[in-house]
Design a protein around this motif. Sequence first.
Motif, mmCIF file in Angstrom:
data_model
loop_
_atom_site.group_PDB
_atom_site.id
_atom_site.type_symbol
_atom_site.label_atom_id
_atom_site.label_comp_id
_atom_site.label_asym_id
_atom_site.label_seq_id
_atom_site.Cartn_x
_atom_site.Cartn_y
_atom_site.Cartn_z
ATOM 1 N N SER A 180 0.808 -1.215 0.000
ATOM 2 C CA SER A 180 0.000 0.000 0.000
ATOM 3 C C SER A 180 0.841 1.265 0.000
ATOM 4 O O SER A 180 0.367 2.342 -0.371
ATOM 5 C CB SER A 180 -0.921 0.019 1.221
ATOM 6 N N GLU A 202 6.644 0.113 -9.839
ATOM 7 C CA GLU A 202 5.561 -0.281 -8.934
ATOM 8 C C GLU A 202 4.605 -1.211 -9.660
ATOM 9 O O GLU A 202 4.146 -0.911 -10.769
ATOM 10 C CB GLU A 202 4.786 0.945 -8.445
ATOM 11 N N ASN A 204 1.056 -2.801 -8.982
ATOM 12 C CA ASN A 204 -0.104 -2.761 -8.099
ATOM 13 C C ASN A 204 -1.332 -2.408 -8.929
ATOM 14 O O ASN A 204 -1.304 -1.440 -9.688
ATOM 15 C CB ASN A 204 0.100 -1.711 -6.998
ATOM 16 N N THR A 208 -1.240 4.080 -5.368
ATOM 17 C CA THR A 208 -0.724 4.206 -4.004
ATOM 18 C C THR A 208 0.019 5.541 -3.892
ATOM 19 O O THR A 208 0.261 6.213 -4.908
ATOM 20 C CB THR A 208 0.255 3.065 -3.662
ATOM 21 N N SER A 211 2.851 5.894 -6.435
ATOM 22 C CA SER A 211 2.589 5.890 -7.879
ATOM 23 C C SER A 211 3.120 7.126 -8.598
ATOM 24 O O SER A 211 3.668 7.037 -9.703
ATOM 25 C CB SER A 211 1.090 5.741 -8.141
#
Length: 240
Positions: A180, A202, A204, A208, A211
Amino acid sequence: MRIAVLSGAGISAESGVPTFRDDKNGLWAKFDPYQLSSTQGWQEHPERVWAWYLWRHHLVKAVEPNDGHRAVAAWQDVADVTVVTQNVDNLHERAGSSPVHHLHGSLFDFRCDRCGLAYDGPLEDVPEPTLELMPPTCSSCGGLIRPDIVWFGEPLPDAPWNAAVEAVNTADLLVVVGTSGIVYPAAGLPELAVARGTVVVEVNPEPTPLSSSATVTVRESASTALPTLLDRLPTLLGTD
């Protein structure tokens, strides 16, 4: 190439590793996480905390590494890879990664709560939630055996943290996957890499706090993104 990988709950969720909140209607749903994951909770009810952790230990043993874990392990064939994880499971190790530095401890490591001696004795199998189980005692001092997990209010262990900082400081590439980016001090590791000018990727599905500063953000799950990530990296970076 030196690659550091920082992994969080997202990579293990794809293997079906349950979280505390997955037990919405079960035995443990009525307990606040602090009661089960703090030194105060342990001091007040060690038999309750021990029973909960042994049940989690059993659940995690039953799941398998996914394609994300296996991809990270396979990178060792072409690069110097160090894994730093916020997870307390052992799925990176079971996939074949080494070294793996656990910032928050591991469900598979145990130690005495008094003298700190590591414990590798027998463990009761707990396939069903059980409210209370008495922890084993230390063969050296008679203290209670506890999970070697970082509980609320406890500092991160020095050795894994120092190894994590070293891995990030010497990496050519940092891959941040399934985290996170809000739990410190672990969330400070990508910030350290960004400040050094290291390439930060990153992985994901969701945005987050990292980012906006990552070199590249891949909006895919770990098991989808990681098996092809190194091959795609020149394209992602615009250097092919």
